[in-house]
Write a protein that holds these residues in place. Structure first.
Motif, PDB file in Angstrom:
ATOM      1  N   ILE A 491      48.466  62.056  20.706  1.00 29.27           N
ATOM      2  CA  ILE A 491      47.278  61.310  20.898  1.00 29.27           C
ATOM      3  C   ILE A 491      46.503  61.175  22.044  1.00 29.27           C
ATOM      4  N   GLU A 492      46.968  61.822  23.030  1.00 33.10           N
ATOM      5  CA  GLU A 492      46.194  61.915  24.490  1.00 33.10           C
ATOM      6  C   GLU A 492      45.015  63.164  24.090  1.00 33.10           C
ATOM      7  N   ALA A 521      45.356  54.431  11.528  1.00 32.47           N
ATOM      8  CA  ALA A 521      46.455  54.664  10.992  1.00 32.47           C
ATOM      9  C   ALA A 521      47.555  55.473  12.003  1.00 32.47           C
ATOM     10  N   PHE A 522      46.985  55.930  12.894  1.00 33.47           N
ATOM     11  CA  PHE A 522      47.881  56.624  14.001  1.00 33.47           C
ATOM     12  C   PHE A 522      47.855  56.061  15.470  1.00 33.47           C
ATOM     13  N   PHE A 523      47.038  55.404  15.591  1.00 27.75           N
ATOM     14  CA  PHE A 523      46.769  54.746  16.965  1.00 27.75           C
ATOM     15  C   PHE A 523      47.070  53.267  16.968  1.00 27.75           C
ATOM     16  N   ASP A 524      47.237  52.730  15.652  1.00 24.53           N
ATOM     17  CA  ASP A 524      47.289  51.175  15.178  1.00 24.53           C
ATOM     18  C   ASP A 524      46.622  50.476  16.195  1.00 24.53           C
ATOM     19  N   LEU A 557      42.342  46.410   7.603  1.00 22.81           N
ATOM     20  CA  LEU A 557      41.171  45.272   8.063  1.00 22.81           C
ATOM     21  C   LEU A 557      40.735  44.480   7.351  1.00 22.81           C
ATOM     22  N   ARG A 558      41.139  44.478   5.976  1.00 25.71           N
ATOM     23  CA  ARG A 558      40.760  43.724   4.816  1.00 25.71           C
ATOM     24  C   ARG A 558      40.633  42.202   5.138  1.00 25.71           C
ATOM     25  N   ASP A 559      41.385  41.794   5.801  1.00 19.78           N
ATOM     26  CA  ASP A 559      41.857  40.349   5.998  1.00 19.78           C
ATOM     27  C   ASP A 559      40.727  39.946   7.464  1.00 19.78           C
TER      28      ASP A 559
END
Length: 592
Positions: A491-492, A521-524, A557-559
């Motif tokens: 992630i870094e 997806a991977f950082f949320d 993100l749809r909502d």
């Protein structure tokens, strides 16, 4: 048909690849589902290959035990008496397979000396027979692999020319019915590597290997080629051609004819005619077309300069040779992508005129159907768009462009399985195409296959780094580099590359989009994803907006009211642009 059928769960693909390579190194012909043809259904091919295989190797893991496909394949093999089992982790196979012996490949590193591997090979040998006799039979067949010719021009920018010649010679030889030719995508896996020709021949099961080099300087070209016996390593034929560039087609013809003569295979009159039909007889047009296609493959997807460059080059090509159908088809595809992918281009040529011109010149050019498919898809005429894709796939199921664009069009229609299959094929046809592999990771993720997405993304970084050597500002490469790092847990490093990408190419809207979904997806991190998407949806073209509407990777993100507003405003904007420019919907009629 194959000696060995390999059954495994998708997350175990790295293990399956290691096993298949090791069995192929022993001379066995191995089939696994990365070789599915684009024009046939999954179930039909699987059933056919299962029945034909002499041994079915099932790789059991926790994921495999849950897979209905793996269990069904194992059950078919058990009934046929061809089952060979191996364990990849601590989970024992499900009933009734836990009552059958298994080779232990837990932690196997590819070594030939481990007890588990020896046990698996012994079972395969018992079922498929000794490979020595089979290899002798294969080598008696007339078969050849054309290795990528080396670029000796001293200029990396000339790589497109040597690659193009290698590909064309492969295509020429493939037209000879008496000669079996290894596919271009397989041969190009050896590009840039120091290889033992006999090892290549043994691994691929071919009797001969062609290798060579190209040196281009000004209007002169030097091509060397040598045909090598795959068993002894001895030279059967070799020659050097020092000619004017205008003689490049004659050189290719002479190389093909020399191989035919050396191998004593019969060249039918219609095959000779097919080889000599290259689309153009003009060396300048040919050289420029190879350059345009390389820009199309390796360029920065999401930055309109790629399309503009390809269009300019192809326009020049068609001035030099107005009857060069392949150039018209490529220009049409670039025009369609420029028109629909980028905002503010709604009044540009949509590629239909160029595509139709290509089909008038050569009705068999598959790629000419792609601008037509995009035109129809952007009008919401999905059934007709799919029909154009199907025609293209029938004309050339081995086309990288056709498989990739088929996946892009069908994903927007929600046809996930079809899109995945075609994109898997595209990644095999163009090994350096990190963009296709990045999209394939997205498709796996959209279908809930997180392990498959991670495994696929891990393969992206190599081609990405190679692309960034050529162009450090390539926004598409930077975005998929972020995906690769994030998917593999770094992630870094992914965060560092996001900063780099936004600093170097902040106006690349596809890059922003392709940063957003792995961040989600991977950082949320929904907030960062929204910040990346907002400019992309505010400025992106119709294809980007249609992707955002269909993309399951944005479902989290749809909502969100902010995201809903962004999508609604984007849809209104692209629809308004079409209404302002009604010619955008009807510019050139489709041919009947």
């Amino acid at each position: 048909m194959s000696d060995v059928f390999l059954s495994y769960a998708r997350p175990d693909e790295p293990h399956a690849e290691r096993v298949s390579q090791a069995l192929r190194a022993l001379g066995y012909r191995v089939w696994r589902d990365d070789e599915l043809p684009a024009h046939r259904s999954y179930a039909d091919v699987i059933e056919e290959r299962l029945k034909a295989a002499k041994a079915v190797v099932v790789l059991w893991s926790a994921e495999a035990a849950r897979s209905q496909w793996v269990r069904a394949e194992a059950d078919t093999a058990r009934s046929a008496g061809t089952l060979v089992q191996a364990l990849l982790d601590e989970h024992i196979p499900p009933l009734p397979f836990n009552q059958i012996q298994c080779a232990d490949l837990r932690g196997w590193d590819g070594s030939a000396d481990t007890a588990g591997w020896k046990k698996l090979v012994a079972s395969v040998t018992a079922l498929a027979g000794s490979v020595i006799q089979e290899m002798v039979a294969i080598r008696h067949q007339t078969s050849i692999c054309v290795l990528p010719f080396q670029n000796m021009s001293g200029d990396p920018e000339q790589e497109y020319f040597s690659d193009g010649i290698s590909e064309d010679i492969t295509t020429d030889l493939s037209k000879i019915s008496a000669l079996e030719v290894i596919a271009r995508n397989t041969a190009f896996t050896f590009k840039g590597r120091s290889v033992d020709v006999c090892e290549v021949a043994r691994k691929l099961g071919v009797s001969h290997v062609l290798e060579g080099s190209v040196r281009k300087a000004g209007n002169r070209v030097r091509v060397t080629a040598q045909l090598i016996d795959g068993v002894s390593g001895g030279h059967i034929w070799a020659d050097r051609f020092d000619r004017d560039l205008t003689d490049i087609f004659a050189i290719q013809d002479e190389i093909s004819q020399a191989i035919v003569n050396a191998l004593r295979v019969k060249l039918l009159p219609e095959e000779k005619k097919a080889i000599e039909n290259r689309g153009t007889a003009n060396a300048d047009a040919y050289n420029l077309f190879l350059m345009a296609r390389q820009y199309w493959i390796d360029g920065d997807f999401g930055e309109s300069g790629r399309e503009r460059r390809v269009i300019r080059i192809c326009d020049r090509v068609t001035i030099i040779d107005p009857n060069y159908a392949q150039a018209w088809a490529l220009m049409g595809l670039a025009q369609a992508n420029l028109r629909y992918a980028y905002t503010g281009h709604e009044d540009l040529d949509d590629g239909l005129a160029a595509a139709n011109r290509a089909l008038e010149l050569n009705p068999t050019i598959a790629e000419a159907h792609l601008p037509r498919a995009w035109h129809l898809a952007m009008l919401g005429r999905n059934k007709e768009a799919t029909s154009e894709i199907e025609i293209a796939l029938q004309l050339n199921p081995e086309s990288w462009e056709v498989n990739k664009e088929a996946a892009r069009v069908l994903y927007r229609q929600g046809k996930m399985d079809d899109a995945t299959r075609y994109l898997e094929k595209a990644t095999r046809l163009a090994e350096t195409d990190f963009h296709s592999r990045g999209m394939l990771s997205a498709l796996y993720l959209a279908q809930g296959d997180v392990a498959g997405a991670r495994a696929c993304a891990a393969k992206v970084i190599g081609p990405v780094e190679a692309a960034l050597v050529r162009n450090p500002d390539n926004g598409a490469a930077l975005a998929y580099g972020v995906l690769s790092f994030a998917a593999t847990g770094n992630i870094e490093r992914a965060s560092e590359w996001i900063e780099r990408a936004l600093l170097l190419d902040p106006d690349n809207m596809y890059m922003r989009y392709n940063l957003a979904w792995p961040v989600l997806a991977f950082f949320d991190d929904k907030e960062q994803a929204l910040e990346l998407l907002e400019p992309a949806l505010a400025k992106g073209g119709r294809t980007l907006v249609s992707l955002a509407v269909a993309d399951r990777n944005l479902d989290a993100l749809r909502d969100d009211p902010r995201f809903r507003r962004m999508v609604e405003e984007a849809q209104e904007r692209v629809e308004r642009a079409t209404q302002i420019n009604p010619a955008a919907a009807t510019s050139v009629p489709l041919r009947s």
